[in-house]
Design a protein around this motif. Structure first.
Motif, PDB file in Angstrom:
ATOM      1  N   LYS A  93       0.855  -1.477  -0.125  1.00  0.00           N
ATOM      2  CA  LYS A  93       0.018  -0.173   0.043  1.00  0.00           C
ATOM      3  C   LYS A  93       0.899   1.122   0.067  1.00  0.00           C
ATOM      4  O   LYS A  93       0.317   2.306  -0.506  1.00  0.00           O
ATOM      5  N   GLN A  94       2.042   1.028   0.375  1.00  0.00           N
ATOM      6  CA  GLN A  94       2.913   2.380   0.300  1.00  0.00           C
ATOM      7  C   GLN A  94       3.473   2.715  -0.806  1.00  0.00           C
ATOM      8  O   GLN A  94       4.205   3.541  -1.187  1.00  0.00           O
ATOM      9  N   TRP A  95       3.354   1.890  -1.891  1.00  0.00           N
ATOM     10  CA  TRP A  95       4.221   2.032  -3.089  1.00  0.00           C
ATOM     11  C   TRP A  95       3.516   3.059  -3.841  1.00  0.00           C
ATOM     12  O   TRP A  95       1.938   3.125  -3.788  1.00  0.00           O
ATOM     13  N   THR A  96       4.197   3.729  -4.503  1.00  0.00           N
ATOM     14  CA  THR A  96       3.729   4.828  -5.545  1.00  0.00           C
ATOM     15  C   THR A  96       3.184   4.259  -6.819  1.00  0.00           C
ATOM     16  O   THR A  96       3.416   3.143  -6.990  1.00  0.00           O
ATOM     17  N   ASP A  97       2.648   4.991  -7.880  1.00  0.00           N
ATOM     18  CA  ASP A  97       2.152   4.656  -9.073  1.00  0.00           C
ATOM     19  C   ASP A  97       3.475   4.020  -9.933  1.00  0.00           C
ATOM     20  O   ASP A  97       3.497   3.027 -10.590  1.00  0.00           O
ATOM     21  N   ALA A  98       4.533   4.880  -9.753  1.00  0.00           N
ATOM     22  CA  ALA A  98       5.855   4.411 -10.378  1.00  0.00           C
ATOM     23  C   ALA A  98       6.185   3.286  -9.768  1.00  0.00           C
ATOM     24  O   ALA A  98       6.843   2.563 -10.899  1.00  0.00           O
ATOM     25  N   ASP A  99       6.312   3.149  -8.534  1.00  0.00           N
ATOM     26  CA  ASP A  99       6.931   1.790  -8.087  1.00  0.00           C
ATOM     27  C   ASP A  99       5.867   0.558  -8.553  1.00  0.00           C
ATOM     28  O   ASP A  99       6.396  -0.647  -9.085  1.00  0.00           O
ATOM     29  N   VAL A 100       4.560   0.667  -8.593  1.00  0.00           N
ATOM     30  CA  VAL A 100       3.547  -0.246  -9.074  1.00  0.00           C
ATOM     31  C   VAL A 100       3.898  -0.831 -10.665  1.00  0.00           C
ATOM     32  O   VAL A 100       4.194  -1.912 -11.020  1.00  0.00           O
ATOM     33  N   VAL A 101       4.143   0.181 -11.335  1.00  0.00           N
ATOM     34  CA  VAL A 101       4.179  -0.056 -12.787  1.00  0.00           C
ATOM     35  C   VAL A 101       5.988  -0.513 -13.152  1.00  0.00           C
ATOM     36  O   VAL A 101       5.807  -1.257 -13.803  1.00  0.00           O
ATOM     37  N   LEU A 102       6.799   0.105 -12.294  1.00  0.00           N
ATOM     38  CA  LEU A 102       8.088  -0.627 -12.509  1.00  0.00           C
ATOM     39  C   LEU A 102       8.114  -2.294 -12.291  1.00  0.00           C
ATOM     40  O   LEU A 102       8.624  -3.018 -13.072  1.00  0.00           O
ATOM     41  N   VAL A 103       7.605  -2.379 -11.004  1.00  0.00           N
ATOM     42  CA  VAL A 103       7.508  -3.927 -10.677  1.00  0.00           C
ATOM     43  C   VAL A 103       6.687  -4.684 -11.619  1.00  0.00           C
ATOM     44  O   VAL A 103       7.176  -5.951 -12.011  1.00  0.00           O
ATOM     45  N   SER A 104       5.568  -4.333 -12.089  1.00  0.00           N
ATOM     46  CA  SER A 104       4.818  -4.902 -13.157  1.00  0.00           C
ATOM     47  C   SER A 104       5.304  -4.969 -14.225  1.00  0.00           C
ATOM     48  O   SER A 104       5.426  -6.138 -14.836  1.00  0.00           O
ATOM     49  N   GLU A 105       6.051  -3.912 -14.773  1.00  0.00           N
ATOM     50  CA  GLU A 105       6.851  -4.291 -16.011  1.00  0.00           C
ATOM     51  C   GLU A 105       7.999  -5.264 -16.183  1.00  0.00           C
ATOM     52  O   GLU A 105       8.229  -6.074 -16.692  1.00  0.00           O
ATOM     53  N   ARG A 106       8.515  -5.390 -14.793  1.00  0.00           N
ATOM     54  CA  ARG A 106       9.904  -6.209 -14.369  1.00  0.00           C
ATOM     55  C   ARG A 106       9.202  -7.640 -14.568  1.00  0.00           C
ATOM     56  O   ARG A 106       9.612  -8.720 -14.874  1.00  0.00           O
ATOM     57  N   LEU A 107       8.065  -8.017 -13.835  1.00  0.00           N
ATOM     58  CA  LEU A 107       7.530  -9.112 -13.643  1.00  0.00           C
ATOM     59  C   LEU A 107       7.183  -9.884 -15.069  1.00  0.00           C
ATOM     60  O   LEU A 107       7.395 -10.960 -15.410  1.00  0.00           O
ATOM     61  N   VAL A 108       6.527  -9.039 -16.018  1.00  0.00           N
ATOM     62  CA  VAL A 108       6.083  -9.354 -17.318  1.00  0.00           C
ATOM     63  C   VAL A 108       7.216  -9.583 -18.086  1.00  0.00           C
ATOM     64  O   VAL A 108       7.347 -10.562 -18.873  1.00  0.00           O
ATOM     65  N   SER A 109       8.243  -8.820 -17.879  1.00  0.00           N
ATOM     66  CA  SER A 109       9.531  -8.935 -18.463  1.00  0.00           C
ATOM     67  C   SER A 109      10.138 -10.438 -18.149  1.00  0.00           C
ATOM     68  O   SER A 109      10.504 -11.165 -19.214  1.00  0.00           O
ATOM     69  N   SER A 110      10.103 -10.668 -17.101  1.00  0.00           N
ATOM     70  CA  SER A 110      10.761 -12.057 -16.719  1.00  0.00           C
ATOM     71  C   SER A 110       9.827 -13.235 -17.179  1.00  0.00           C
ATOM     72  O   SER A 110      10.587 -14.103 -17.509  1.00  0.00           O
ATOM     73  N   ILE A 111       8.610 -13.005 -17.204  1.00  0.00           N
ATOM     74  CA  ILE A 111       7.710 -14.265 -17.752  1.00  0.00           C
ATOM     75  C   ILE A 111       8.082 -14.272 -19.231  1.00  0.00           C
ATOM     76  O   ILE A 111       8.176 -15.534 -19.744  1.00  0.00           O
ATOM     77  N   HIS A 112       8.090 -13.160 -19.982  1.00  0.00           N
ATOM     78  CA  HIS A 112       8.552 -13.476 -21.323  1.00  0.00           C
ATOM     79  C   HIS A 112       9.853 -14.096 -21.505  1.00  0.00           C
ATOM     80  O   HIS A 112      10.239 -14.885 -22.325  1.00  0.00           O
ATOM     81  N   ALA A 113      10.885 -13.721 -20.756  1.00  0.00           N
ATOM     82  CA  ALA A 113      12.139 -14.013 -20.708  1.00  0.00           C
ATOM     83  C   ALA A 113      12.230 -15.795 -20.773  1.00  0.00           C
ATOM     84  O   ALA A 113      12.898 -16.443 -21.356  1.00  0.00           O
TER      85      ALA A 113
END
Length: 277
Positions: A28-48
């Motif tokens: 809950k303490q994460w900003t929109d920037a934090d959420v988008v960054l981690v979401s992007e990294r998770l999807v990137s890892s799945i594709h990898a």
């Protein structure tokens, strides 16, 4: 063709959307920037993971005759998932850039505009160029110019994604404030190892395999290949070398910082240099 493209077009943006909805409820303490960054990294890892798995299957199936052996996954993975992912990832990187600067309070980032897009392209030019190069080089080569040969080498290119989950894990650990734990340090070593082996050493290995197939010494292989092939490989390899140098420099700085902390005596004052870096 549209049905084929729909696979990756739905999977990657869909996962990105799901992660952006789930993560705020968990952190809950994460900003929109934090959420988008981690979401992007998770999807990137799945594709990898998907790309690396496809690469292992293709390479192991085509190693008998690296020129003429074929595997259906070579072309289908590029169409189903490679092209949609690269297109999606440009958009995801832009969103990460946008929210990062919005959180910092930049006035021009109150809403999306041509200025924010232009700023993103300028700041992330090499990454954007890398994605566009893959779309404009790897896709046409895979579909039209190979004459159904060289599935082994396309599979090798899939293996370049092996380092991505480790890069992503490093960013996520930093986001979770775990950069001082042993896992982050071990992961840093894996980043350097996999990045070097699968994004740099892989290219001379492919030239060596090609030379062995035709009975040509390694140093002569570039002269037996079309100029366009050598230039295409160079366009892919050059940014990898640049990024590897940056990773090594970052790793060296972290190593020096940890040594300095280890050398500090308990009674000596602690000076925070983080803001100066």
């Amino acid at each position: 063709m549209l049905q084929v493209l729909a696979c990756g077009v739905v999977v990657f943006p869909g996962l990105f959307f799901v992660f952006r909805r789930i993560l705020p409820s968990m952190f809950k303490q994460w900003t929109d920037a934090d959420v988008v960054l981690v979401s992007e990294r998770l999807v990137s890892s799945i594709h990898a993971v998907m790309a690396t798995t496809a690469g292992v299957i293709v390479v192991s199936s085509c190693r008998g005759n690296v020129i003429n052996d074929k595997h259906w996954l070579t072309t289908y993975f590029v169409i189903w998932y490679g092209v949609p992912y690269m297109t999606y990832d440009i958009y995801a990187m832009y969103l990460s850039h946008y929210y990062r600067f919005q959180v910092k309070g930049h006035e021009e980032y109150k809403q999306h505009s041509l200025r924010t897009v232009n700023s993103f392209v300028r700041r992330e030019f090499l990454l954007v160029l890398h994605h566009i190069a893959l779309l404009t080089i790897l896709l046409p080569v895979t579909l039209f110019f190979r004459k159904d040969q060289g599935d082994f080498f396309i599979g090798c290119l899939f293996l370049t994604e092996l380092s991505t989950p480790f890069v992503s894990l490093g960013k996520i650990l930093i986001q979770l404030s775990l950069q001082e734990c042993w896992l982050h340090k071990a992961n840093g070593g894996m980043v350097l190892l996999t990045f070097f082996m699968c994004r740099i050493a892989l290219f001379p290995y492919m030239y060596w395999v090609y030379g062995r197939h035709y009975g040509v010494p390694l140093y002569s292989v570039p002269f037996h290949l079309p100029l366009s092939t050598n230039l295409g490989n160079l366009c892919i390899l050059a940014p990898q070398v640049y990024w590897f140098v940056l990773l090594c420099r970052k790793g060296y700085r972290l190593y020096q910082r940890s040594r300095c902390r280890g050398d500090e005596s308990p009674t000596s004052p602690v000076i925070d240099n983080a803001k100066g870096e």
